[in-house]
Scaffold this active site. Structure first.
Site, PDB file in Angstrom:
ATOM      1  N   GLU A  34       3.446  -1.026  25.594  1.00 50.63           N
ATOM      2  CA  GLU A  34       2.844  -1.728  26.724  1.00 50.63           C
ATOM      3  C   GLU A  34       2.394  -0.764  27.819  1.00 50.63           C
ATOM      4  O   GLU A  34       3.017   0.273  28.068  1.00 50.63           O
ATOM      5  CB  GLU A  34       3.861  -2.732  27.291  1.00 50.63           C
ATOM      6  CG  GLU A  34       3.382  -3.522  28.491  1.00 50.63           C
ATOM      7  CD  GLU A  34       2.207  -4.446  28.198  1.00 50.63           C
ATOM      8  OE1 GLU A  34       1.141  -3.947  27.795  1.00 50.63           O
ATOM      9  OE2 GLU A  34       2.364  -5.663  28.381  1.00 50.63           O
TER      10      GLU A  34
ATOM     11  N   HIS B 187       6.963 -10.552  18.725  1.00 48.48           N
ATOM     12  CA  HIS B 187       7.417  -9.275  19.266  1.00 48.48           C
ATOM     13  C   HIS B 187       8.565  -9.475  20.240  1.00 48.48           C
ATOM     14  O   HIS B 187       8.610 -10.441  20.997  1.00 48.48           O
ATOM     15  CB  HIS B 187       6.281  -8.447  19.871  1.00 48.48           C
ATOM     16  CG  HIS B 187       5.497  -9.081  20.975  1.00 48.48           C
ATOM     17  ND1 HIS B 187       5.968  -9.180  22.268  1.00 48.48           N
ATOM     18  CD2 HIS B 187       4.253  -9.617  21.003  1.00 48.48           C
ATOM     19  CE1 HIS B 187       5.050  -9.748  23.038  1.00 48.48           C
ATOM     20  NE2 HIS B 187       4.003 -10.046  22.295  1.00 48.48           N
TER      21      HIS B 187
ATOM     22  N   TYR C 159      -3.268 -15.044  19.209  1.00 54.52           N
ATOM     23  CA  TYR C 159      -2.095 -14.580  19.941  1.00 54.52           C
ATOM     24  C   TYR C 159      -1.570 -15.706  20.824  1.00 54.52           C
ATOM     25  O   TYR C 159      -2.353 -16.486  21.372  1.00 54.52           O
ATOM     26  CB  TYR C 159      -2.449 -13.359  20.797  1.00 54.52           C
ATOM     27  CG  TYR C 159      -1.269 -12.794  21.557  1.00 54.52           C
ATOM     28  CD1 TYR C 159      -0.226 -12.192  20.869  1.00 54.52           C
ATOM     29  CD2 TYR C 159      -1.203 -12.867  22.942  1.00 54.52           C
ATOM     30  CE1 TYR C 159       0.875 -11.678  21.543  1.00 54.52           C
ATOM     31  CE2 TYR C 159      -0.115 -12.355  23.627  1.00 54.52           C
ATOM     32  CZ  TYR C 159       0.919 -11.756  22.927  1.00 54.52           C
ATOM     33  OH  TYR C 159       2.002 -11.258  23.608  1.00 54.52           O
TER      34      TYR C 159
ATOM     35  N   ASN D 214      -2.818  -3.943  24.159  1.00 57.39           N
ATOM     36  CA  ASN D 214      -2.896  -5.131  25.016  1.00 57.39           C
ATOM     37  C   ASN D 214      -4.023  -4.953  26.020  1.00 57.39           C
ATOM     38  O   ASN D 214      -3.897  -4.194  26.980  1.00 57.39           O
ATOM     39  CB  ASN D 214      -1.559  -5.326  25.736  1.00 57.39           C
ATOM     40  CG  ASN D 214      -1.556  -6.538  26.652  1.00 57.39           C
ATOM     41  OD1 ASN D 214      -2.461  -7.363  26.610  1.00 57.39           O
ATOM     42  ND2 ASN D 214      -0.536  -6.637  27.488  1.00 57.39           N
TER      43      ASN D 214
ATOM     44  N   ASP E 122       9.402 -12.479  24.219  1.00 57.15           N
ATOM     45  CA  ASP E 122      10.062 -11.858  25.367  1.00 57.15           C
ATOM     46  C   ASP E 122      11.199 -10.935  24.906  1.00 57.15           C
ATOM     47  O   ASP E 122      11.004 -10.112  24.034  1.00 57.15           O
ATOM     48  CB  ASP E 122      10.570 -12.927  26.335  1.00 57.15           C
ATOM     49  CG  ASP E 122       9.438 -13.559  27.149  1.00 57.15           C
ATOM     50  OD1 ASP E 122       8.327 -13.000  27.149  1.00 57.15           O
ATOM     51  OD2 ASP E 122       9.665 -14.591  27.777  1.00 57.15           O
TER      52      ASP E 122
ATOM     53  N   GLU F  72      10.848  -7.363  23.150  1.00 57.28           N
ATOM     54  CA  GLU F  72      10.673  -6.223  24.044  1.00 57.28           C
ATOM     55  C   GLU F  72      11.995  -5.635  24.512  1.00 57.28           C
ATOM     56  O   GLU F  72      13.059  -6.242  24.326  1.00 57.28           O
ATOM     57  CB  GLU F  72       9.817  -6.624  25.237  1.00 57.28           C
ATOM     58  CG  GLU F  72      10.432  -7.648  26.142  1.00 57.28           C
ATOM     59  CD  GLU F  72       9.397  -8.312  27.037  1.00 57.28           C
ATOM     60  OE1 GLU F  72       9.598  -8.281  28.266  1.00 57.28           O
ATOM     61  OE2 GLU F  72       8.411  -8.865  26.529  1.00 57.28           O
TER      62      GLU F  72
ATOM     63  N   ARG G 158       8.190  -4.331  21.042  1.00 62.78           N
ATOM     64  CA  ARG G 158       7.425  -3.954  22.231  1.00 62.78           C
ATOM     65  C   ARG G 158       8.302  -3.075  23.122  1.00 62.78           C
ATOM     66  O   ARG G 158       9.473  -3.398  23.343  1.00 62.78           O
ATOM     67  CB  ARG G 158       6.994  -5.202  22.997  1.00 62.78           C
ATOM     68  CG  ARG G 158       6.437  -4.898  24.387  1.00 62.78           C
ATOM     69  CD  ARG G 158       5.940  -6.141  25.080  1.00 62.78           C
ATOM     70  NE  ARG G 158       6.112  -6.032  26.527  1.00 62.78           N
ATOM     71  CZ  ARG G 158       5.670  -6.921  27.409  1.00 62.78           C
ATOM     72  NH1 ARG G 158       5.030  -8.006  26.989  1.00 62.78           N
ATOM     73  NH2 ARG G 158       5.889  -6.758  28.696  1.00 62.78           N
TER      74      ARG G 158
ATOM     75  N   CYS H 109       6.463  -9.381  34.013  1.00 63.85           N
ATOM     76  CA  CYS H 109       5.172  -9.109  33.380  1.00 63.85           C
ATOM     77  C   CYS H 109       5.058  -7.611  33.117  1.00 63.85           C
ATOM     78  O   CYS H 109       5.408  -6.789  33.977  1.00 63.85           O
ATOM     79  CB  CYS H 109       4.031  -9.583  34.284  1.00 63.85           C
ATOM     80  SG  CYS H 109       2.394  -9.065  33.708  1.00 63.85           S
TER      81      CYS H 109
ATOM     82  N   ASP I 159       4.687 -14.070  21.556  1.00 66.24           N
ATOM     83  CA  ASP I 159       5.489 -13.290  22.497  1.00 66.24           C
ATOM     84  C   ASP I 159       6.875 -13.934  22.611  1.00 66.24           C
ATOM     85  O   ASP I 159       7.010 -15.034  23.142  1.00 66.24           O
ATOM     86  CB  ASP I 159       4.774 -13.298  23.851  1.00 66.24           C
ATOM     87  CG  ASP I 159       5.510 -12.551  24.939  1.00 66.24           C
ATOM     88  OD1 ASP I 159       6.603 -12.034  24.677  1.00 66.24           O
ATOM     89  OD2 ASP I 159       4.980 -12.491  26.063  1.00 66.24           O
TER      90      ASP I 159
ATOM     91  N   ASP J  47       5.643 -15.286  35.072  1.00 65.22           N
ATOM     92  CA  ASP J  47       6.142 -14.696  33.828  1.00 65.22           C
ATOM     93  C   ASP J  47       7.358 -13.823  34.131  1.00 65.22           C
ATOM     94  O   ASP J  47       7.302 -12.594  34.075  1.00 65.22           O
ATOM     95  CB  ASP J  47       5.017 -13.876  33.179  1.00 65.22           C
ATOM     96  CG  ASP J  47       5.412 -13.296  31.828  1.00 65.22           C
ATOM     97  OD1 ASP J  47       6.345 -13.836  31.199  1.00 65.22           O
ATOM     98  OD2 ASP J  47       4.796 -12.290  31.415  1.00 65.22           O
TER      99      ASP J  47
END
Length: 301
Positions: free
Chosen positions: A191, A116, A48, A213, A91, A118, A161, A126, A89, A62
């Protein structure tokens, strides 16, 4: 020696097959290419690549400060160093639908196996912090449709996500999950689930692979791999764990250097030179050099 011996398209096909194998896929987060090699050597199923780790490595929180170029660059460095599939990731896709499309093709070119996108507002936070905000369903759906339409390799995994659980609750997360799958998501990342029952509810709601996660200091309890597998989770990530372990060790070492004036007390905890060379496959490079440059220097006349 050098880079992965498996082409990106083969890694993607293998990743797809593994997610549908009935065996949970374990993907620790690599904080650099060398740690990805260690993850592979230890027998994990994938690597990952965390946006939070990339941001932290650059000295940022983040909160959406990293750029597509920075994420794609680190993704390429890691993906080419391992034969394992990589999930990155991405974002919020670094913008709206057209930006999302560009993000997908850029990460595809970087050799990534899956990514992914989101549904947080941009810039994001985060996923395990309070105060998150999510976009409306129409915007979230457009991002996933753009991502699915943009890929050129049909085996590139597009994962959606959703962070809506922490904003509007589990029922909203279930509704959003269904919408994202209908929009073309190949897999789902719900998430900040509160417990195993919530993972089970998401599993019952959609027919695509789902991700758990397991990040430390977050909203979710640190369930074991077997617990997650028992409720139908297909993939588990440990996104920041190796960075936290490494930085904890670095801090302890620096404290010892300040207090003791030497790192002698820390040597027993360090990776040895021999082990580092083994992980780097130093001997293969040496063999290659020898085969190319092994010649006799003629005597001067």
């Amino acid at each position: 020696m050098l880079y992965s011996t498996i082409p990106a398209h083969e890694k993607r096909a293998a990743f797809r097959a593994a997610l549908n194998s009935g065996t949970i896929q374990r993907m620790p987060g690599a904080f650099n290419p060398l740690s990805a090699r260690l993850i592979e050597e230890k027998g994990f199923e994938g690597v990952y690549i965390s946006g939070a780790v990339i941001a932290a490595d650059l000295g940022f929180p983040d909160i959406g400060l990293t750029t597509l170029s920075e994420v794609a660059g680190r993704g390429a460095q890691i993906a080419r160093m391992t034969n394992l599939p990589t999930l990155i990731d991405a974002d919020t896709g670094f913008g709206e639908p057209m930006n999302v499309a560009r993000t997908v093709q850029t990460l595809e070119d970087a050799g990534i196996s899956g990514l992914h996108i989101e549904d947080q507002v941009n810039p994001k936070r985060c996923g395990h912090l309070d105060g998150k905000a999510v976009v409306d369903a129409d915007t979230a759906v457009k991002r996933i449709r753009a991502a699915a339409d943009a890929r050129r390799d049909p085996n590139l995994l597009i994962m959606a996500r959703t962070d809506i659980r922490g904003v509007d609750g589990l029922d909203a997360a279930i509704d959003r999950a269904k919408q994202l799958v209908d929009a073309g998501a190949d897999a789902l990342f719900p998430e900040a689930m509160a417990d195993l029952c919530e993972f089970e509810a998401i599993r019952a709601a959609v027919d695509v692979p789902i991700l758990a996660n397991m990040t430390e200091f977050g909203k979710s309890e640190l369930f074991s791999v077997s617990q997650l597998e028992s409720v139908g989770v297909n993939l588990v990530i440990f996104p920041v764990s190796l960075l936290r372990i490494a930085m904890g060790a670095a801090e302890r070492g620096l404290d010892a250097l300040v207090e003791e004036g030497s790192l002698q007390s820390q040597v027993s905890t360090m990776q040895t030179r021999a082990r580092l060379y083994e992980l780097l496959d130093y001997s293969a490079y040496n063999t290659f050099d020898t085969s190319i440059f092994d010649f006799a220097v003629p005597e001067a006349r």
